[in-house]
Design an enzyme around this catalytic site. Structure first.
Site, PDB file in Angstrom:
ATOM      1  N   LYS A   1      -4.863  -2.039   5.626  1.00  0.00           N
ATOM      2  CA  LYS A   1      -4.173  -2.711   6.902  1.00  0.00           C
ATOM      3  C   LYS A   1      -4.511  -4.053   7.405  1.00  0.00           C
ATOM      4  O   LYS A   1      -3.962  -4.482   8.373  1.00  0.00           O
ATOM      5  CB  LYS A   1      -4.334  -1.544   8.076  1.00  0.00           C
ATOM      6  CG  LYS A   1      -4.283  -0.164   7.763  1.00  0.00           C
ATOM      7  CD  LYS A   1      -3.221   0.353   6.847  1.00  0.00           C
ATOM      8  CE  LYS A   1      -1.824   0.027   7.118  1.00  0.00           C
ATOM      9  NZ  LYS A   1      -0.860   0.320   6.096  1.00  0.00           N
TER      10      LYS A   1
ATOM     11  N   HIS B   1      -8.895  -1.969  -2.233  1.00  0.00           N
ATOM     12  CA  HIS B   1      -9.492  -1.853  -1.188  1.00  0.00           C
ATOM     13  C   HIS B   1     -11.183  -1.990  -1.144  1.00  0.00           C
ATOM     14  O   HIS B   1     -11.633  -1.712  -0.149  1.00  0.00           O
ATOM     15  CB  HIS B   1      -8.969  -0.679  -0.121  1.00  0.00           C
ATOM     16  CG  HIS B   1      -7.399  -0.973   0.282  1.00  0.00           C
ATOM     17  ND1 HIS B   1      -7.197  -2.080   0.784  1.00  0.00           N
ATOM     18  CD2 HIS B   1      -6.499   0.130   0.524  1.00  0.00           C
ATOM     19  CE1 HIS B   1      -5.699  -1.920   1.154  1.00  0.00           C
ATOM     20  NE2 HIS B   1      -5.588  -0.498   0.997  1.00  0.00           N
TER      21      HIS B   1
ATOM     22  N   SER C   1      -3.817  -0.683  13.435  1.00  0.00           N
ATOM     23  CA  SER C   1      -3.050  -0.473  12.296  1.00  0.00           C
ATOM     24  C   SER C   1      -3.306   0.624  11.574  1.00  0.00           C
ATOM     25  O   SER C   1      -2.709   1.562  11.137  1.00  0.00           O
ATOM     26  CB  SER C   1      -2.825  -1.825  11.542  1.00  0.00           C
ATOM     27  OG  SER C   1      -2.001  -1.533  10.537  1.00  0.00           O
TER      28      SER C   1
HETATM   29  P1  A3P Z   1       0.807  -3.038  11.605  1.00  0.00           P
HETATM   30  O1  A3P Z   1       0.511  -1.696  11.471  1.00  0.00           O
HETATM   31  O2  A3P Z   1       0.056  -3.794  12.777  1.00  0.00           O
HETATM   32  O3  A3P Z   1       2.154  -3.322  11.809  1.00  0.00           O
HETATM   33  P2  A3P Z   1      -1.515  -3.370   4.786  1.00  0.00           P
HETATM   34  O4  A3P Z   1      -0.129  -3.888   3.651  1.00  0.00           O
HETATM   35  O5  A3P Z   1      -2.799  -3.884   4.179  1.00  0.00           O
HETATM   36  O6  A3P Z   1      -1.438  -1.923   4.602  1.00  0.00           O
HETATM   37  O7  A3P Z   1      -1.036  -3.704   5.907  1.00  0.00           O
HETATM   38  C1  A3P Z   1       0.054  -3.348   6.884  1.00  0.00           C
HETATM   39  C2  A3P Z   1      -0.087  -4.163   8.082  1.00  0.00           C
HETATM   40  O8  A3P Z   1       0.434  -5.254   7.756  1.00  0.00           O
HETATM   41  C3  A3P Z   1       0.796  -3.529   9.190  1.00  0.00           C
HETATM   42  O9  A3P Z   1       0.517  -3.803  10.431  1.00  0.00           O
HETATM   43  C4  A3P Z   1       2.397  -4.081   8.813  1.00  0.00           C
HETATM   44  O10 A3P Z   1       3.236  -4.040   9.712  1.00  0.00           O
HETATM   45  C5  A3P Z   1       1.814  -5.642   8.399  1.00  0.00           C
HETATM   46  N1  A3P Z   1       2.655  -6.297   7.733  1.00  0.00           N
HETATM   47  C6  A3P Z   1       3.262  -5.884   6.557  1.00  0.00           C
HETATM   48  N2  A3P Z   1       4.078  -7.013   6.209  1.00  0.00           N
HETATM   49  C7  A3P Z   1       4.069  -7.720   7.142  1.00  0.00           C
HETATM   50  C8  A3P Z   1       4.766  -9.208   7.271  1.00  0.00           C
HETATM   51  N3  A3P Z   1       5.503  -9.429   6.469  1.00  0.00           N
HETATM   52  N4  A3P Z   1       4.446  -9.796   8.433  1.00  0.00           N
HETATM   53  C9  A3P Z   1       3.592  -9.374   9.255  1.00  0.00           C
HETATM   54  N5  A3P Z   1       2.970  -8.318   9.232  1.00  0.00           N
HETATM   55  C10 A3P Z   1       3.168  -7.422   8.061  1.00  0.00           C
END
Ligand code: A3P
Length: 298
Positions: free
Chosen positions: A52, A112, A142
């Site tokens: 996340k 991860h 998140s």
């Molecule tokens: P939130 O739950 O705070 O919205 P991962 O890809 O490591 O699983 O992380 C997911 C997190 O990154 C989520 O956070 C998601 O919304 C955010 N995220 C993914 N793409 C994004 C983007 N283009 N800009 C900003 N945040 C992004």
């Protein structure tokens, strides 16, 4: 051979167990031997994160930087373009096998794992590694919503208990504190790690793309970089079926979206004042290295 969501046969939510000192669940350890024996190539790029922290975002950026806006972007979901090395969901092709079958050069591979779990061939081959870190509070928020909607993960329970679990490192992939510190320390001895921050990407995506290009020795025109920065903004990735995970069935989108908010500071909508004080006190004890600083607001 794809991670076809229709074919996912999952056990119900898995339980955490101690795996070499790190809290894990079986879908990320069952393929351990094969994953440890993964044969990296010198030009592989490893994208490493605590869950996340912005993995999908940086994966999409790297995929666009290397391969441009091609058919592959429109037809192959991000979790197949950038395989998740250690995932082994029963009845689906493992991340390791997907990585082995990648035909791209370079291969972009996601993990991860805490640094000590990374298969040794990545170090032996001196692979470039992009590590993304995100401030603990937003990362936890998140993760909480992700654990709610990810049917393979342990049930997060209620928020107040979750904070304590997070502080104790009882999370899938273990302690956030150990993860970000472990990778930070590794950077001091292994120069092929680019350590970046989610908050910096939010603040100025183009600047961070520039830094990625320098690290990867990629020359891309200013226009290209601008276009990529625009294309990967949150709203665009949220509506793009190839990046929003909507085709991945172990996630229950009725509970929460994968692309949830994409903000710095959402933790303020979750922490009470008292919870925040307890968290900050504990944070100071665990995060002693003054050279590793996070921003919880920008
Ligand atoms: P939130 O739950 O705070 O919205 P991962 O890809 O490591 O699983 O992380 C997911 C997190 O990154 C989520 O956070 C998601 O919304 C955010 N995220 C993914 N793409 C994004 C983007 N283009 N800009 C900003 N945040 C992004």
């Amino acid at each position: 051979m794809s991670l076809d969501p229709e074919k996912a046969v999952l056990p119900s939510r898995q339980q955490l167990f101690d795996f070499h000192g790190v809290s894990m669940i079986p879908i990320f350890t069952d393929n351990w031997e094969n994953v440890q024996n993964f044969q990296a190539r010198p030009d592989d790029i490893l994208i490493a994160t605590y869950p996340k922290a912005g993995t999908t975002w940086v994966s999409q950026i790297l995929d666009l930087l290397y391969f441009g806006q091609t058919e592959r972007q429109k037809t192959i979901p991000i979790f197949e373009r950038v395989p998740f090395l250690e995932i082994a969901v029963p009845s689906l092709v493992s991340g390791k096998d997907l990585a082995d079958k990648l035909t791209t050069t370079p291969r972009l591979i996601k993990t991860h794992f805490p640094v000590q779990f990374v298969p040794k061939s990545f170090w032996e081959q001196n692979c470039k590694i992009v590590y993304v870190a995100r401030n603990a509070k937003d990362n936890m928020v998140s993760f909480f919503h992700f654990d709610r909607m990810n049917m393979a993960h342990p049930d997060p329970g209620d928020w107040s208990n979750y904070i304590h679990r997070f502080m104790e490192g009882k999370m899938v992939f273990g302690s956030w504190y150990d993860h970000v510190n472990g990778w930070w320390k590794k950077k001091q001895t292994y120069s092929n790690i680019h350590y970046m921050f989610y908050e910096d990407m939010i603040e100025d995506t183009e600047r961070e793309i520039d830094k990625l290009c320098s690290f990867l020795s990629l020359s891309r025109s200013a226009d290209e970089k601008k276009m990529i920065a625009g294309g990967v903004q949150f709203d665009n990735m949220k509506k793009n079926e190839m990046t929003n995970y909507s085709t991945f069935s172990i996630l229950d989108f009725k509970i929460s979206p994968f692309m949830r908010k994409g903000k710095v500071g959402d933790w303020k909508n979750h922490f009470t004042v008292a919870q925040n004080e307890v968290f900050d006190e504990d944070y100071k004890k665990k995060m002693k290295d003054p050279t590793l600083q996070f921003r919880t607001e920008i």
